[in-house]
Design an enzyme around this catalytic site. Structure first.
Site, PDB file in Angstrom:
ATOM      1  N   ASP A   1       6.421 -13.334  -0.284  1.00 51.52           N
ATOM      2  CA  ASP A   1       6.297 -12.216  -1.212  1.00 51.52           C
ATOM      3  C   ASP A   1       5.838 -12.686  -2.592  1.00 51.52           C
ATOM      4  OD1 ASP A   1       6.947  -9.226  -1.570  1.00 51.52           O
ATOM      5  OD2 ASP A   1       7.865 -10.188  -3.314  1.00 51.52           O
ATOM      6  N   ARG A   2       4.792 -12.066  -3.083  1.00 53.54           N
ATOM      7  CA  ARG A   2       4.189 -12.472  -4.351  1.00 53.54           C
ATOM      8  C   ARG A   2       5.091 -12.155  -5.535  1.00 53.54           C
ATOM      9  NH1 ARG A   2       3.025 -11.254   0.202  1.00 53.54           N
ATOM     10  NH2 ARG A   2       2.774  -9.075  -0.411  1.00 53.54           N
TER      11      ARG A   2
ATOM     12  N   CYS B   1      -4.128  -6.728  -2.762  1.00 60.76           N
ATOM     13  CA  CYS B   1      -2.759  -6.862  -3.274  1.00 60.76           C
ATOM     14  C   CYS B   1      -2.865  -7.084  -4.772  1.00 60.76           C
ATOM     15  CB  CYS B   1      -2.014  -8.026  -2.626  1.00 60.76           C
ATOM     16  SG  CYS B   1      -0.366  -8.312  -3.305  1.00 60.76           S
ATOM     17  N   ASN B   2      -2.253  -6.209  -5.549  1.00 63.14           N
ATOM     18  CA  ASN B   2      -2.303  -6.364  -6.995  1.00 63.14           C
ATOM     19  C   ASN B   2      -1.575  -7.620  -7.456  1.00 63.14           C
ATOM     20  OD1 ASN B   2      -3.479  -3.705  -8.396  1.00 63.14           O
ATOM     21  ND2 ASN B   2      -2.400  -3.119  -6.535  1.00 63.14           N
TER      22      ASN B   2
ATOM     23  N   ALA C   1      -1.012 -10.323  -5.942  1.00 62.53           N
ATOM     24  CA  ALA C   1      -1.699 -11.551  -5.535  1.00 62.53           C
ATOM     25  C   ALA C   1      -2.750 -11.985  -6.557  1.00 62.53           C
ATOM     26  CB  ALA C   1      -2.336 -11.369  -4.158  1.00 62.53           C
TER      27      ALA C   1
ATOM     28  N   LYS D   1       7.749  -0.555   2.360  1.00 65.29           N
ATOM     29  CA  LYS D   1       7.741  -1.833   3.064  1.00 65.29           C
ATOM     30  C   LYS D   1       8.831  -1.905   4.147  1.00 65.29           C
ATOM     31  CE  LYS D   1       5.673  -4.775  -0.543  1.00 65.29           C
ATOM     32  NZ  LYS D   1       4.522  -5.299   0.219  1.00 65.29           N
TER      33      LYS D   1
ATOM     34  N   CYS E   1      -0.075  -1.221  -7.640  1.00 67.10           N
ATOM     35  CA  CYS E   1       0.457  -1.789  -6.397  1.00 67.10           C
ATOM     36  C   CYS E   1      -0.181  -1.020  -5.260  1.00 67.10           C
ATOM     37  CB  CYS E   1       1.982  -1.655  -6.352  1.00 67.10           C
ATOM     38  SG  CYS E   1       2.716  -2.202  -4.784  1.00 67.10           S
TER      39      CYS E   1
END
Length: 240
Positions: free
Chosen positions: A48-49, A84-85, A87, A168, A198
């Site tokens: 998870d970022r 993915c923001n 990321a 999620k 997001c």
């Protein structure tokens, strides 16, 4: 396959599905061969970022992200789309690993505000705690002459609940929670427009669009950018 692009997804998988669904829906087609050529990498097991951004003692997603870039670069896509923001916190390390351009979703999204709401001055931002903390969007908002309006701690926690617990964990969008976030940013925080920072929020927008709040949907914007570049790429193939 020649003249294609690679989608770096799986962060999360439902948001990646949303991107692909919109990509195919918006591409002008009359037959199978009119759709764009692309590869989707659904690397769901990337750590998870946001968790790492908030705590560097957590597992670092950088090696996995760079590995994907290096693997896919061997296939020579024309460009990468990073779905993915959070990321984008690792964007520089990823771009250093390849000569192939990686589209920068936050930068591209903010540049569209002048077209979405030309009168906007106060730009609100909602996203994961990691995205908010490290300011992935801040530079681009301020460089474009806008005042950045950050969410309150209450809004951050409510956003986190929607992203991680509803979307999620449960795989569902709570429309009431999503609309409440927008309402708070527009009415309480006095924002002129709200950035969905997001891709799970972009998924919420896709599934619960029945509101009148002005938004900047980063994933929707990168979908349109992907189509524009993909069609241009196809045209170079035809011309050659």
């Amino acid at each position: 396959m020649q003249k294609f692009f690679t989608v770096l997804g799986g962060m999360g998988s439902l948001a990646t599905e949303s991107y692909v669904r919109l990509l195919n829906k918006r591409t002008p087609t009359k037959k199978d061969q009119d759709y764009l050529d692309y590869i989707v990498v659904n690397h769901a097991t990337i750590p998870d970022r946001s968790t790492y951004i908030l705590d560097h003692n957590a597992e670092d997603p950088t090696p996995s992200l760079v590995e994907d870039i290096k693997q896919q670069s061997l296939l020579k896509p024309a460009f990468f789309v990073l779905i993915c923001n959070s990321a984008h916190y690792f964007y520089d390390d990823m771009q250093k690993a390849t000569d192939i351009p990686i589209l920068h979703m936050p930068k591209i999204a903010i540049e569209e505000i002048k077209h979405i709401k030309p009168t906007a001055k106060r730009v609100g931002l909602i996203g994961t705690p990691g995205t908010i903390k490290v300011g992935i969007y801040n530079k681009f908002i301020e460089e474009n002459g806008y005042e950045l309006i950050k969410p309150t701690q209450e809004i951050i926690e409510a956003t986190e609940d929607l992203i991680f617990n509803d979307i999620k964990k449960k795989g569902q969008v709570d429309a009431a929670k999503y609309h409440a976030l927008l309402q708070q940013m527009i009415e309480q925080q006095k924002c002129d427009i709200v950035v969905l920072g997001c891709t799970e929020l972009s998924l919420a927008q896709e599934q619960a669009p029945d509101h009148n709040y002005p938004i900047v949907d980063a994933q929707s914007i990168i979908v349109d950018k992907s189509i524009k570049m993909g069609l241009a790429l196809r045209q170079t193939t035809i011309d050659n």
